[in-house]
Design a protein around this motif. Structure first.
Motif, PDB file in Angstrom:
ATOM      1  N   UNK A  47       0.839  -1.238  -0.026  1.00 44.28           N
ATOM      2  CA  UNK A  47       0.048  -0.047   0.224  1.00 44.28           C
ATOM      3  C   UNK A  47       0.796   1.193  -0.048  1.00 44.28           C
ATOM      4  N   UNK A  48       2.026   1.179   0.781  1.00 40.70           N
ATOM      5  CA  UNK A  48       3.047   2.315   0.599  1.00 40.70           C
ATOM      6  C   UNK A  48       3.605   2.706  -0.673  1.00 40.70           C
ATOM      7  N   UNK A  49       3.889   1.375  -1.479  1.00 43.70           N
ATOM      8  CA  UNK A  49       4.227   1.515  -2.954  1.00 43.70           C
ATOM      9  C   UNK A  49       3.084   2.132  -3.716  1.00 43.70           C
ATOM     10  N   UNK A  50       2.048   1.754  -3.712  1.00 43.20           N
ATOM     11  CA  UNK A  50       0.948   2.517  -4.385  1.00 43.20           C
ATOM     12  C   UNK A  50       0.884   3.943  -4.140  1.00 43.20           C
ATOM     13  N   UNK A  51       0.845   4.362  -2.969  1.00 47.06           N
ATOM     14  CA  UNK A  51       0.850   5.787  -2.398  1.00 47.06           C
ATOM     15  C   UNK A  51       1.957   6.635  -3.124  1.00 47.06           C
ATOM     16  N   UNK A  52       3.243   6.072  -3.084  1.00 46.36           N
ATOM     17  CA  UNK A  52       4.296   6.485  -3.275  1.00 46.36           C
ATOM     18  C   UNK A  52       4.966   6.776  -4.824  1.00 46.36           C
ATOM     19  N   UNK A  53       4.184   5.721  -5.385  1.00 43.07           N
ATOM     20  CA  UNK A  53       4.997   5.539  -6.739  1.00 43.07           C
ATOM     21  C   UNK A  53       5.145   6.732  -7.715  1.00 43.07           C
ATOM     22  N   UNK A  54       4.003   7.320  -7.796  1.00 47.27           N
ATOM     23  CA  UNK A  54       3.972   8.565  -8.711  1.00 47.27           C
ATOM     24  C   UNK A  54       4.967   9.784  -8.249  1.00 47.27           C
ATOM     25  N   UNK A  55       4.785   9.985  -6.671  1.00 43.19           N
ATOM     26  CA  UNK A  55       5.713  10.863  -6.456  1.00 43.19           C
ATOM     27  C   UNK A  55       7.207  10.711  -6.686  1.00 43.19           C
ATOM     28  N   UNK A  68      11.352   0.733   8.063  1.00 43.40           N
ATOM     29  CA  UNK A  68      11.768  -0.395   7.320  1.00 43.40           C
ATOM     30  C   UNK A  68      10.781  -0.863   6.086  1.00 43.40           C
ATOM     31  N   UNK A  69       9.196  -0.553   6.565  1.00 40.07           N
ATOM     32  CA  UNK A  69       8.356  -0.591   5.485  1.00 40.07           C
ATOM     33  C   UNK A  69       8.500   0.181   4.273  1.00 40.07           C
ATOM     34  N   UNK A  70       8.940   1.501   4.497  1.00 39.83           N
ATOM     35  CA  UNK A  70       9.119   2.572   3.658  1.00 39.83           C
ATOM     36  C   UNK A  70      10.552   2.448   2.730  1.00 39.83           C
ATOM     37  N   UNK A  71      11.536   1.862   3.505  1.00 37.25           N
ATOM     38  CA  UNK A  71      12.644   1.416   2.814  1.00 37.25           C
ATOM     39  C   UNK A  71      12.253   0.216   1.794  1.00 37.25           C
ATOM     40  N   UNK A  72      11.778  -0.566   2.252  1.00 33.94           N
ATOM     41  CA  UNK A  72      11.437  -1.928   1.601  1.00 33.94           C
ATOM     42  C   UNK A  72      10.452  -1.755   0.386  1.00 33.94           C
ATOM     43  N   UNK A  73       9.713  -0.636   0.521  1.00 30.48           N
ATOM     44  CA  UNK A  73       8.801  -0.103  -0.545  1.00 30.48           C
ATOM     45  C   UNK A  73       9.592   0.374  -1.677  1.00 30.48           C
ATOM     46  N   UNK A  74      10.491   1.601  -1.102  1.00 30.45           N
ATOM     47  CA  UNK A  74      11.108   2.480  -2.033  1.00 30.45           C
ATOM     48  C   UNK A  74      12.247   1.609  -2.719  1.00 30.45           C
ATOM     49  N   UNK A  75      12.874   0.526  -2.216  1.00 32.58           N
ATOM     50  CA  UNK A  75      13.688  -0.151  -2.750  1.00 32.58           C
ATOM     51  C   UNK A  75      13.113  -0.977  -3.980  1.00 32.58           C
TER      52      UNK A  75
END
Lengths: 349, 469
Positions: A42-50, A69-76
């Motif tokens: 869900x973090x990936x979905x929200x941050x993808x565009x940005x 950790x969650x955000x780091x994994x998502x961004x990676x």
């Protein structure tokens, strides 16, 4: 007996309990990991565009700073899918710069992790993102005695891509030779100067490096090395001759018939096969009678390629029909029939 | 007098089973430890990165995929479709119609617009007569061979003769592969420059998984206990048994349902032979060839790539399958019996062969004796009752606890099952193994052995429902 059976009961119970404890641990882990994954997604979905806008335009307003950790994994994960999908030096450079800033400490730590898979994943990411900040650690890791072959190979690839001088020595003086696929892959990623470096020292290389180097000339269509190949097709080493012929064939370079006749007489079927292929590439009608001889070769693949090559020469089809009709050799006849049919000629008995 | 002889016999039998169980438990414990380390090493390794290179370049070793089909009308289109879409740079699919009496061939001709071709086949292994070779007009890498019925091994040999590439893979007509399975299974071969001459992946059970157009969409568990037990059994056999054996190049089985072989080596070994367990027999022969040639070639198992296959969900068919497997095992071992304890064959003769003879082949007989001992002791009563309890506990450890451990090992490493409830369910089911499923398989396998002694051949009918929707 009674005493010992008690002990056994206790042991059995203990074992069962141990398994149940381990099960509970794994189930909790699984539930946690599943929840973690859901959050990452869900973090990936929200941050993808940005993140994409930031990487494309360097728009600081859209810069994403992962905090946990969650955000780091998502961004990676996002970065990894971007780097595989996008093209263009500028955005790739932006990805590298961003990754260097955000992930350097993480990968640095992971390179020292006790589990092999964690170290490997870090190495893959370093390659994908083109991180230049950890080369020193990589060289150190390569020199370590207990690094596995897979780790060393991956480090070599990164060093080649980053054009670090160490790779030449590592490639030529590896404690045990790399696989042929690995050499090819490394030569394939090299830029033309790096490649030329190896061509220059060709004579001093071991044969297991020479062969894939020659292969890559053909595979990557390096036309500038045709003379180099023509020189090595006369080599005293069988394998070098075969590979040089193979690369010349891959380059579709039309040699002269006279250059090939010797190879048609070779004692090694692979060499004869490559020569029949190359005769087809000459498109020279003088080759037809030679190929007719090869149609009677003792090896199936030489016969098959001889027929195929005939079809490539302007009057070859008619010639092959003639062979089909007149020959007494059963092998030649069958082979002629197959290739004529593939070439759209129907043969009827 | 008779009474004491009877007691002596009972006691010998009891102690023999006891000693045997202890030995086998220790052996499997060792294998378990080796597997656990090996599997954990690769825990959460990126699923794509290691194979990207293989996929990206043109010089990845090409592969021929052989699909023997005998009366597979229901599933054949689905499995061929799944093979046409796999991730691998260069490959061909060769379906061998082994004289099917149903409409397998007609279905293939229609679905893939097959046309007959005049092809000179290089006969490197003898086979029954090939009637025709077809090529697809839609996919230029799909071929179908129509031949006289000659059994699975004959069909595979015909496929080998027709294949163009240096490695081939045999696939059962009713199984579904993960898309990247070939990349994973070829990697050790490519990485080793051909030192690895055969490599096999895991087989798992497709019942309960959602499969669409020949691809696994989601992984799940079947509701039938008989199928769930087989899922556990496969986990145990592959994760606990094969990893340990593979690590020391002791592997005598590469599953017929999913394995890659070097064509050159297989031809040199004489191709598949006509026997019930042709997949195992071939691997034994390859090992033999390696030892005779005194080379360092290896045969490996890789746990990660999975081939999903349909498991029988009725007792009747499961019984036939197990009976057949055990006969196959016997055949392969019997054909090569001179390798047993023969130091000339190195670790294969001294460890692998004894393992397969004394643990895999004789195992069910010893377990059967154990069950008999327990029943008799409980009936007779007296001094043996406690010993019977003890033996029973050992058998529960062997049957149930080891299976539970295998389930945990899967969750600790590969984690193919997505839901928490899947694992809990598998764990609970494996606890029950010793009480119903294990005895059943023991009986079927012993029956297989009896059939061998009575010299019964053949496959028995297998019912196919098709796994693809």
């Amino acid at each position: 007996m009674a005493m010992s059976i008690q002990v056994v009961y206790v042991l059995f119970g203990g074992l069962l309990l141990l398994l149940v404890c381990f099960l509970s641990y794994l189930l909790i882990q699984k539930a946690r990991l599943n929840a973690f994954r859901a959050k990452v997604e869900s973090y990936k979905d929200s941050m993808k565009e940005s993140l994409f806008i930031y990487l494309y335009r360097k728009d600081e307003e859209h810069r994403v700073e992962p905090k946990n950790k969650i955000e780091l994994a998502g961004v990676e994960e996002l970065l990894s899918s971007f780097s595989a999908a996008v093209q263009g030096d500028e955005i790739l450079n932006n990805i590298t710069l961003y990754a260097e800033k955000v992930f350097t400490p993480k990968y640095k730590k992971e390179l020292h992790h006790s589990r092999w898979s964690v170290r490997m994943n870090a190495l893959y990411a370093i390659e994908d993102f083109g991180l230049t900040t950890l080369t020193h650690q990589l060289v150190e890791m390569y020199e370590k005695k207990n690094s596995t072959a897979a780790e060393k190979n991956q480090i070599l690839k990164i060093l080649v891509k980053l054009n670090r001088p160490e790779f030449v020595v590592y490639m030529t003086n590896a404690s045990r030779p790399l696989s042929e696929f690995m050499y090819r892959s490394l030569f394939g990623t090299m830029n033309s100067e790096q490649f030329q470096q190896f061509i220059n020292k060709f004579e001093h290389l071991q044969e297991e490096i020479q062969l894939p180097l020659i292969d890559m000339i053909g595979i990557n269509h390096k036309l500038e090395y045709i003379d180099f190949l023509k020189m090595h097709m006369k080599s005293s080493s069988e394998e070098l001759r075969i590979r040089s012929l193979k690369s010349l064939n891959a380059l579709s370079f039309p040699l002269r018939i006279e250059e090939l006749t010797k190879h048609l007489q070779s004692g090694i079927w692979q060499e004869r096969m490559m020569a029949t292929k190359l005769i087809g590439k000459t498109r020279d009608e003088k080759g037809l009678s030679l190929l007719e001889q090869s149609l009677k070769d003792s090896h199936f693949l030489v016969r098959s390629n001889a027929a195929q090559s005939m079809m490539k020469i302007p009057t070859g089809k008619e010639y092959l029909v003639h062979v089909y009709k007149t020959t007494d050799d059963k092998f030649s006849k069958d082979m002629a029939a197959e290739w004529l049919e593939k070439g759209g000629v129907t043969v009827v008995e | 007098m008779w009474n004491s002889v009877w007691h002596l016999l009972l006691s010998i039998c009891g102690w023999a089973v006891f000693a045997y169980m202890i030995f086998v438990l220790c052996f499997y414990f060792m294998m378990f430890i080796i597997s656990a380390f090996q599997l954990r090493k690769q825990y959460q390794l990126n699923d794509e990165e290691p194979y990207e290179d293989l996929l990206a370049v043109s010089y990845t070793t090409p592969l021929s995929i052989l699909v023997p089909a005998y009366n597979e009308s229901v599933g054949i289109i689905g499995s061929v479709r799944s093979l046409l879409g796999i991730e691998y740079p260069e490959y061909e699919v060769i379906v061998v119609n082994d004289g099917s009496s149903d409409d397998t061939l007609e279905k293939l001709i229609e679905e893939f617009s097959l046309v007959k071709m005049n092809r000179v086949v290089r006969k490197q292994v003898e086979t029954k007569e090939v009637k025709a070779v077809y090529r697809s007009k839609l996919y230029d890498y799909l071929y179908v061979v129509d031949k006289q019925n000659g059994g699975k091994s004959d069909a595979l040999n015909a496929g080998i003769n027709l294949s163009n590439y240096p490695y081939f893979c045999s696939i059962d007509g009713d199984s579904v592969l993960e898309r990247d399975a070939f990349l994973k299974v070829m990697k050790p071969i490519i990485d080793s420059d051909g030192e690895v001459i055969a490599s096999g992946g895991s087989i798992r059970i497709a019942n309960g998984c959602k499969i669409e157009n020949g691809a696994v969409v989601s992984i799940g568990l079947d509701t039938q206990p008989l199928v769930v037990m087989q899922i556990i059994e496969y986990l145990r056999a592959f994760l606990m048994g094969r990893i340990g054996l593979s690590r020391h190049n002791l592997l005598l089985i590469v599953s017929g349902a999913f394995g890659v072989f070097s064509k050159r080596w297989v031809i040199e070994a004489g191709g598949y032979s006509h026997t019930v367990g042709e997949d195992m027999e071939l691997v034994v022969r390859l090992h033999r060839l390696i030892k005779q040639k005194k080379t360092n070639n290896q045969i490996v198992y890789i746990p990660d790539p999975v081939c999903w296959t349909e498991a029988p969900d009725e007792i009747k068919y499961l019984r036939r399958q197990r009976n057949r497997w055990h006969r196959g095992l016997f055949d392969s071992l019997w054909k090569h019996k001179e390798m047993l304890f023969n130091p000339r064959y190195g670790s294969i003769g001294m460890i692998s062969m004894p393992y397969f003879v004394f643990i895999e082949l004789i195992g069910p007989v010893m377990e059967m004796l154990g069950y008999l001992f327990i029943v008799i002791s409980l009936v007779v009563g007296g001094i043996y009752v406690e010993f019977a309890y003890l033996l029973f506990l050992l058998m529960v450890v062997y049957g149930s606890l080891y299976s539970m451990a295998a389930v945990l090992l899967e969750e600790w490493s590969l984690r193919k099952y997505p839901r928490v409830s899947d694992i809990a369910k598998l764990f609970v089911f494996s606890l029950t193994e010793s009480f119903w499923y294990r005895p059943l398989t023991v009986i079927w396998r012993c029956h297989g052995l009896l059939d061998v002694i009575r010299n019964k051949k053949g496959w028995g009918d297998m019912q196919r429902k098709g796994v693809s929707q």
